[in-house]
Write an enzyme that holds these catalytic residues in place. Structure first.
Site, PDB file in Angstrom:
ATOM      1  N   HIS A  51       1.347  -1.173   0.022  1.00  0.00           N
ATOM      2  CA  HIS A  51       0.472  -0.183  -0.048  1.00  0.00           C
ATOM      3  C   HIS A  51       0.874   1.193   0.299  1.00  0.00           C
ATOM      4  O   HIS A  51       2.140   1.525   0.258  1.00  0.00           O
ATOM      5  CB  HIS A  51      -0.600   0.215   1.800  1.00  0.00           C
ATOM      6  CG  HIS A  51      -1.959  -0.821   1.440  1.00  0.00           C
ATOM      7  ND1 HIS A  51      -2.939  -1.303   2.176  1.00  0.00           N
ATOM      8  CD2 HIS A  51      -2.496  -1.733   0.382  1.00  0.00           C
ATOM      9  CE1 HIS A  51      -3.883  -2.444   1.670  1.00  0.00           C
ATOM     10  NE2 HIS A  51      -3.257  -2.631   0.211  1.00  0.00           N
ATOM     11  N   GLU A  53       1.163   3.905   2.350  1.00  0.00           N
ATOM     12  CA  GLU A  53       2.297   4.488   3.255  1.00  0.00           C
ATOM     13  C   GLU A  53       3.330   3.054   3.336  1.00  0.00           C
ATOM     14  O   GLU A  53       4.399   3.689   3.850  1.00  0.00           O
ATOM     15  CB  GLU A  53       1.102   3.897   4.649  1.00  0.00           C
ATOM     16  CG  GLU A  53      -0.193   4.556   4.305  1.00  0.00           C
ATOM     17  CD  GLU A  53      -1.404   3.846   3.917  1.00  0.00           C
ATOM     18  OE1 GLU A  53      -2.535   4.313   4.764  1.00  0.00           O
ATOM     19  OE2 GLU A  53      -1.269   3.268   2.857  1.00  0.00           O
ATOM     20  N   CYS A  87      -1.651  -1.234   7.491  1.00  0.00           N
ATOM     21  CA  CYS A  87      -1.222  -0.579   6.896  1.00  0.00           C
ATOM     22  C   CYS A  87      -0.726   0.190   8.342  1.00  0.00           C
ATOM     23  O   CYS A  87       0.571   1.009   9.121  1.00  0.00           O
ATOM     24  CB  CYS A  87      -1.366   0.969   5.737  1.00  0.00           C
ATOM     25  SG  CYS A  87      -1.639  -0.057   4.744  1.00  0.00           S
ATOM     26  N   ALA A 157     -20.772   9.565 -28.880  1.00  0.00           N
ATOM     27  CA  ALA A 157     -20.741  10.487 -30.090  1.00  0.00           C
ATOM     28  C   ALA A 157     -21.904  11.522 -30.699  1.00  0.00           C
ATOM     29  O   ALA A 157     -22.856   9.985 -30.867  1.00  0.00           O
ATOM     30  CB  ALA A 157     -19.619   9.869 -30.368  1.00  0.00           C
ATOM     31  N   TRP A 183     -17.840   6.493 -37.578  1.00  0.00           N
ATOM     32  CA  TRP A 183     -16.961   7.368 -36.761  1.00  0.00           C
ATOM     33  C   TRP A 183     -17.374   9.115 -36.771  1.00  0.00           C
ATOM     34  O   TRP A 183     -17.588   9.081 -38.683  1.00  0.00           O
ATOM     35  CB  TRP A 183     -15.692   6.943 -37.745  1.00  0.00           C
ATOM     36  CG  TRP A 183     -15.182   6.154 -36.827  1.00  0.00           C
ATOM     37  CD1 TRP A 183     -14.273   4.909 -37.631  1.00  0.00           C
ATOM     38  CD2 TRP A 183     -15.039   4.897 -35.593  1.00  0.00           C
ATOM     39  NE1 TRP A 183     -14.038   3.944 -37.448  1.00  0.00           N
ATOM     40  CE2 TRP A 183     -14.131   4.059 -36.273  1.00  0.00           C
ATOM     41  CE3 TRP A 183     -15.041   6.099 -34.607  1.00  0.00           C
ATOM     42  CZ2 TRP A 183     -13.510   3.461 -34.402  1.00  0.00           C
ATOM     43  CZ3 TRP A 183     -15.163   4.834 -33.875  1.00  0.00           C
ATOM     44  CH2 TRP A 183     -13.761   4.175 -33.375  1.00  0.00           C
ATOM     45  N   LEU A 217     -14.516  -3.603 -28.422  1.00  0.00           N
ATOM     46  CA  LEU A 217     -14.307  -3.142 -27.056  1.00  0.00           C
ATOM     47  C   LEU A 217     -13.308  -3.370 -26.190  1.00  0.00           C
ATOM     48  O   LEU A 217     -13.258  -3.768 -25.120  1.00  0.00           O
ATOM     49  CB  LEU A 217     -15.808  -4.067 -25.914  1.00  0.00           C
ATOM     50  CG  LEU A 217     -16.516  -3.868 -26.424  1.00  0.00           C
ATOM     51  CD1 LEU A 217     -17.726  -4.133 -26.023  1.00  0.00           C
ATOM     52  CD2 LEU A 217     -17.330  -2.428 -27.065  1.00  0.00           C
TER      53      LEU A 217
END
Length: 354
Positions: A51, A53, A87, A157, A183, A217
């Site tokens: 992590h 820390e 932590c 779009a 597009w 995708l």
């Protein structure tokens, strides 16, 4: 307080390096300061790895300074054993006397226990520095734990006259027998979308988009992880030779029945299409531990989530083309708008504030 804000701001900057790689963990940054000098800093890079820390403490060359230092962290230090030790225990072990926290962790496994543990060990703890900025940093993580659903980003779009797809006649060309997208945006906007795909764990499209465009995708135009693919396919209409069935990326299909044998990377989830579709999908995604999702279309799918008021952010590109006729853009209340230019395109970002 201004001094605290300075270093929490640095924590936020560091934490952003983990966007797209820390799931299901939050993005966290940490800075250790002695006499107004940073002596160590770090961020959480990946689930299962140290992590923020831990990385910050490890970066301090002279460990004797820790007993007189202040550790800043954008999110409450964890107090439980997960894939890594707490932590809090490391901060206490190194006798760091001052701890400044951006915001409390909403995860039920932490939720104030880390702060409590530090105070009981004798540390001076300050909480709530740049709290809204720290919340925004981990909006996905907070939404997932507080609302029990993923953070939902709508994306589409549209042309300058308000269409997201042309009339079917305009899609037809003599040599274009292969199904592919039409597009509206420029290449820079498309690359930005691929960058976004690496930042979120999942992406969702509806049946018609999958059938018409045969999308992959993936994030082929940017370096990073490919998202989990989510597809609505009520009647299993998507051809099995389409890219979504290539089994290369985990894919979840929402249908009313399982008519195809599941593969290792292809999962069918049965939902009731007579009920609230958006709500059912978000429930399933929560069960799959998916913290955020980009919904990329088509119009009906986007409108379903808008009408159910199940969205947090909308990212709308407006291109320079005009179609005059075709599929109209989704209807959404355009408020809380940020405007950005992406070369010739305009990008609107809407936020669905409660």
């Amino acid at each position: 307080m201004k001094l605290h804000e300075k270093y929490i701001k640095r924590c936020i900057e560091l934490a952003k390096n983990g966007l797209g790689t820390t799931y299901p963990n939050p993005m966290v940054g940490s800075v250790i300061v002695y006499e107004d000098q940073i002596i160590g800093e770090g961020w959480h890079k990946k689930a299962g790895e140290p992590h923020a820390e831990v990385n910050a403490i490890n970066a301090v060359k002279d460990k004797s300074l820790l007993k007189k230092a202040t550790i800043y962290v954008s999110l409450e230090p964890c107090s439980h054993f997960g894939k890594t030790p707490p932590c809090c225990d490391l901060i206490i072990k190194n006798k760091i006397p001052n701890v400044v926290v951006g915001t409390v962790d909403p995860n039920i496994k932490v939720a104030g226990n880390g702060i409590k543990k530090l105070i009981e060990a004798g540390a001076t703890v300050s909480v709530g520095v740049l709290e809204s900025e720290c919340y925004e940093l981990n909006k996905r993580f907070f939404t997932f734990h507080e609302k029990k659903r993923p953070y939902i980003i709508l994306k589409w779009a549209e042309t300058k006259d308000g269409f997201i797809a042309p009339h079917p006649i305009l899609r037809e060309t003599e040599n274009d027998k292969e199904k592919k997208p039409f597009w509206i945006t420029n290449t820079y906007s498309r690359q930005l979308v691929h960058k976004w795909r690496t930042e979120e764990p999942a992406i969702l499209v509806g049946t018609q988009t999958a059938v018409d465009d045969n999308p992959k995708l993936d994030a082929r135009d940017w370096f990073g992880n490919n998202p989990v693919r989510l597809v609505i396919d009520q009647n299993n209409r998507i051809p099995k030779d389409h890219n979504l069935f290539n089994n290369q990326v985990k894919t979840i299909l929402f249908s009313k029945s399982k008519t195809t044998v599941e593969k290792e990377n292809t999962i069918f989830e049965v939902i009731d299409f007579e009920l609230n579709i958006a709500e059912q999908i978000t429930t399933v995604l929560y069960q799959h531990q998916i913290q955020s999702v980009i919904i990329e279309g088509g119009r009906q799918t986007l409108q379903t989530f808008i009408d159910a008021n199940l969205w947090d952010e909308a990212r709308i590109f407006i291109g320079t083309a005009s179609f005059k006729e075709g599929t109209k853009a989704p209807i959404i209340t355009r408020k809380n708008i940020e405007k950005h230019a992406v070369y010739t395109d305009e990008l609107l970002i809407l936020r669905n504030h409660d």
